[in-house]
Design a protein around this motif. Structure first.
Motif, PDB file in Angstrom:
ATOM      1  N   THR A 179      82.053  45.497  68.665  1.00 20.32           N
ATOM      2  CA  THR A 179      81.390  44.557  67.759  1.00 20.32           C
ATOM      3  C   THR A 179      82.342  43.930  66.747  1.00 20.32           C
ATOM      4  OG1 THR A 179      79.350  45.837  67.997  1.00 20.32           O
ATOM      5  CG2 THR A 179      79.443  44.252  66.185  1.00 20.32           C
ATOM      6  N   GLY A 180      83.157  44.734  66.093  1.00 16.16           N
ATOM      7  CA  GLY A 180      84.074  44.196  65.083  1.00 16.16           C
ATOM      8  C   GLY A 180      85.053  43.194  65.666  1.00 16.16           C
ATOM      9  N   ALA A 181      85.620  43.519  66.837  1.00 16.41           N
ATOM     10  CA  ALA A 181      86.581  42.607  67.467  1.00 16.41           C
ATOM     11  C   ALA A 181      85.889  41.346  67.980  1.00 16.41           C
ATOM     12  CB  ALA A 181      87.323  43.329  68.598  1.00 16.41           C
ATOM     13  N   ILE A 182      84.667  41.484  68.452  1.00 18.89           N
ATOM     14  CA  ILE A 182      83.907  40.308  68.880  1.00 18.89           C
ATOM     15  C   ILE A 182      83.679  39.378  67.685  1.00 18.89           C
ATOM     16  CG2 ILE A 182      81.613  39.539  69.641  1.00 18.89           C
ATOM     17  CD1 ILE A 182      81.624  41.981  71.574  1.00 18.89           C
ATOM     18  N   CYS A 183      83.287  39.939  66.558  1.00 17.53           N
ATOM     19  CA  CYS A 183      83.096  39.127  65.339  1.00 17.53           C
ATOM     20  C   CYS A 183      84.408  38.483  64.901  1.00 17.53           C
ATOM     21  CB  CYS A 183      82.517  39.978  64.220  1.00 17.53           C
ATOM     22  SG  CYS A 183      80.804  40.468  64.503  1.00 17.53           S
ATOM     23  N   GLU A 184      85.501  39.214  65.013  1.00 20.25           N
ATOM     24  CA  GLU A 184      86.819  38.673  64.651  1.00 20.25           C
ATOM     25  C   GLU A 184      87.183  37.489  65.552  1.00 20.25           C
ATOM     26  OE1 GLU A 184      90.459  38.784  62.340  1.00 20.25           O
ATOM     27  OE2 GLU A 184      88.469  39.623  62.042  1.00 20.25           O
ATOM     28  N   VAL A 218      86.650  49.569  65.808  1.00 22.52           N
ATOM     29  CA  VAL A 218      86.165  50.938  66.007  1.00 22.52           C
ATOM     30  C   VAL A 218      84.645  50.941  65.991  1.00 22.52           C
ATOM     31  CG1 VAL A 218      88.204  51.951  64.931  1.00 22.52           C
ATOM     32  CG2 VAL A 218      86.195  51.509  63.539  1.00 22.52           C
ATOM     33  N   TRP A 219      84.070  52.003  66.546  1.00 27.69           N
ATOM     34  CA  TRP A 219      82.632  52.138  66.374  1.00 27.69           C
ATOM     35  C   TRP A 219      82.379  52.694  64.989  1.00 27.69           C
ATOM     36  CZ3 TRP A 219      81.807  55.941  71.021  1.00 27.69           C
ATOM     37  CH2 TRP A 219      82.254  57.203  70.710  1.00 27.69           C
ATOM     38  N   ASP A 220      81.237  52.350  64.451  1.00 27.43           N
ATOM     39  CA  ASP A 220      80.950  52.846  63.106  1.00 27.43           C
ATOM     40  C   ASP A 220      80.338  54.233  63.200  1.00 27.43           C
ATOM     41  OD1 ASP A 220      78.474  52.076  64.087  1.00 27.43           O
ATOM     42  OD2 ASP A 220      77.823  51.152  62.240  1.00 27.43           O
ATOM     43  N   GLU A 221      80.374  54.931  62.096  1.00 28.12           N
ATOM     44  CA  GLU A 221      79.916  56.320  62.070  1.00 28.12           C
ATOM     45  C   GLU A 221      78.789  56.436  61.052  1.00 28.12           C
ATOM     46  OE1 GLU A 221      83.431  58.725  61.469  1.00 28.12           O
ATOM     47  OE2 GLU A 221      84.555  57.401  62.779  1.00 28.12           O
ATOM     48  N   ALA A 276      71.425  52.772  63.482  1.00 30.15           N
ATOM     49  CA  ALA A 276      72.231  51.771  62.777  1.00 30.15           C
ATOM     50  C   ALA A 276      73.625  51.612  63.382  1.00 30.15           C
ATOM     51  CB  ALA A 276      72.352  52.147  61.306  1.00 30.15           C
ATOM     52  N   TYR A 277      73.941  52.376  64.428  1.00 26.96           N
ATOM     53  CA  TYR A 277      75.271  52.299  65.055  1.00 26.96           C
ATOM     54  C   TYR A 277      75.575  50.899  65.576  1.00 26.96           C
ATOM     55  CZ  TYR A 277      75.981  57.402  65.493  1.00 26.96           C
ATOM     56  OH  TYR A 277      76.170  58.734  65.261  1.00 26.96           O
ATOM     57  N   LEU A 278      76.856  50.566  65.556  1.00 27.20           N
ATOM     58  CA  LEU A 278      77.362  49.375  66.219  1.00 27.20           C
ATOM     59  C   LEU A 278      78.397  49.820  67.241  1.00 27.20           C
ATOM     60  CD1 LEU A 278      77.904  47.002  63.166  1.00 27.20           C
ATOM     61  CD2 LEU A 278      76.078  46.882  64.878  1.00 27.20           C
ATOM     62  N   CYS A 279      78.430  49.180  68.382  1.00 31.64           N
ATOM     63  CA  CYS A 279      79.406  49.507  69.420  1.00 31.64           C
ATOM     64  C   CYS A 279      80.822  49.202  68.933  1.00 31.64           C
ATOM     65  CB  CYS A 279      79.128  48.699  70.679  1.00 31.64           C
ATOM     66  SG  CYS A 279      77.534  49.060  71.419  1.00 31.64           S
ATOM     67  N   ALA A 280      81.789  49.845  69.538  1.00 30.97           N
ATOM     68  CA  ALA A 280      83.189  49.665  69.133  1.00 30.97           C
ATOM     69  C   ALA A 280      83.648  48.216  69.276  1.00 30.97           C
ATOM     70  CB  ALA A 280      84.087  50.594  69.945  1.00 30.97           C
ATOM     71  N   GLN A 326      77.729  43.202  76.708  1.00 27.16           N
ATOM     72  CA  GLN A 326      77.881  42.235  77.791  1.00 27.16           C
ATOM     73  C   GLN A 326      77.274  40.903  77.373  1.00 27.16           C
ATOM     74  OE1 GLN A 326      76.910  43.498  81.827  1.00 27.16           O
ATOM     75  NE2 GLN A 326      77.304  45.626  81.222  1.00 27.16           N
ATOM     76  N   GLU A 327      76.124  40.963  76.752  1.00 23.48           N
ATOM     77  CA  GLU A 327      75.466  39.742  76.276  1.00 23.48           C
ATOM     78  C   GLU A 327      76.344  39.037  75.241  1.00 23.48           C
ATOM     79  OE1 GLU A 327      72.511  37.103  76.809  1.00 23.48           O
ATOM     80  OE2 GLU A 327      72.565  39.046  77.815  1.00 23.48           O
ATOM     81  N   ARG A 328      76.937  39.798  74.326  1.00 18.36           N
ATOM     82  CA  ARG A 328      77.817  39.208  73.311  1.00 18.36           C
ATOM     83  C   ARG A 328      79.048  38.584  73.954  1.00 18.36           C
ATOM     84  NH1 ARG A 328      77.223  44.575  69.646  1.00 18.36           N
ATOM     85  NH2 ARG A 328      75.335  43.964  68.512  1.00 18.36           N
ATOM     86  N   LEU A 329      79.618  39.262  74.938  1.00 18.52           N
ATOM     87  CA  LEU A 329      80.828  38.757  75.607  1.00 18.52           C
ATOM     88  C   LEU A 329      80.539  37.539  76.472  1.00 18.52           C
ATOM     89  CD1 LEU A 329      82.382  42.214  76.519  1.00 18.52           C
ATOM     90  CD2 LEU A 329      83.358  40.536  74.919  1.00 18.52           C
ATOM     91  N   TYR A 330      79.308  37.416  76.982  1.00 13.80           N
ATOM     92  CA  TYR A 330      78.945  36.261  77.806  1.00 13.80           C
ATOM     93  C   TYR A 330      79.077  34.946  77.043  1.00 13.80           C
ATOM     94  CZ  TYR A 330      77.465  36.876  82.617  1.00 13.80           C
ATOM     95  OH  TYR A 330      77.453  37.031  83.969  1.00 13.80           O
ATOM     96  N   TYR A 331      79.145  35.008  75.743  1.00  6.63           N
ATOM     97  CA  TYR A 331      79.363  33.792  74.934  1.00  6.63           C
ATOM     98  C   TYR A 331      80.584  33.033  75.452  1.00  6.63           C
ATOM     99  CZ  TYR A 331      80.625  30.846  70.981  1.00  6.63           C
ATOM    100  OH  TYR A 331      80.970  29.785  70.196  1.00  6.63           O
ATOM    101  N   TRP A 332      81.612  33.771  75.909  1.00 10.47           N
ATOM    102  CA  TRP A 332      82.846  33.157  76.383  1.00 10.47           C
ATOM    103  C   TRP A 332      82.868  32.950  77.892  1.00 10.47           C
ATOM    104  CZ3 TRP A 332      83.095  36.954  72.464  1.00 10.47           C
ATOM    105  CH2 TRP A 332      83.406  36.437  71.204  1.00 10.47           C
ATOM    106  N   GLY A 333      81.778  33.201  78.568  1.00 15.03           N
ATOM    107  CA  GLY A 333      81.670  32.897  79.983  1.00 15.03           C
ATOM    108  C   GLY A 333      81.712  34.109  80.888  1.00 15.03           C
ATOM    109  N   LYS A 334      81.319  33.865  82.121  1.00 13.03           N
ATOM    110  CA  LYS A 334      81.188  34.948  83.094  1.00 13.03           C
ATOM    111  C   LYS A 334      82.519  35.450  83.632  1.00 13.03           C
ATOM    112  CE  LYS A 334      80.142  31.536  86.649  1.00 13.03           C
ATOM    113  NZ  LYS A 334      79.082  31.039  87.514  1.00 13.03           N
TER     114      LYS A 334
END
Length: 132
Positions: A56-61, A41-44, A50-54, A94-102
């Protein structure tokens, strides 16, 4: 059912479960290489800087599990009683997701909220690290 529709259904179900039917909120569903889904979820925060996109948590997981992300979908209601919106990943995500390729597929924003996925390469045909 195809992957993209299943992701949307999971996102909508969790959006309603987490925030309440027709209430404002945002969720993301990521699919990883095992076929499993990660939901966050996105944080509130009181301070919007200080917001994080929704996503972010799943990317970290996914990083914690050491699993490749194959698909990403973000769904939100901006305000109570609004219709849901599918949101394209912001530039940071998008930058975070690029870790796993285009070839990671991302749901994109459309006027009619159609469930359409594009690869990161399609979203950023001139990615700064891609030396074609």
């Amino acid at each position: 059912m195809n992957i993209e529709k299943e992701m949307f259904d999971r996102a909508l179900q969790f959006l309603n479960q987490r925030y309440g039917k027709n209430k404002a909120g945002g969720v993301a569903v990521l699919r990883i290489e095992t076929g499993e889904f990660l939901i966050s979820v996105w944080d509130e925060e009181k301070n919007s800087s200080a917001y994080l996109c929704a996503e972010t948590g799943a990317i970290c997981e996914a990083h914690k599990l050491n699993k490749k992300v194959t698909h990403s979908l973000c769904l939100c209601r901006q305000n109570d009683n609004d219709n849901y919106e599918i949101l394209s990943p912001c530039g940071i995500c998008q930058e975070r997701l690029y870790y796993w390729g285009k070839d990671v597929k991302c749901a994109i924003s459309t006027k009619d909220n159609s469930i359409i996925f594009k690869t990161l390469e399609e979203l950023q045909p001139y990615y700064w690290l891609d030396k074609k």
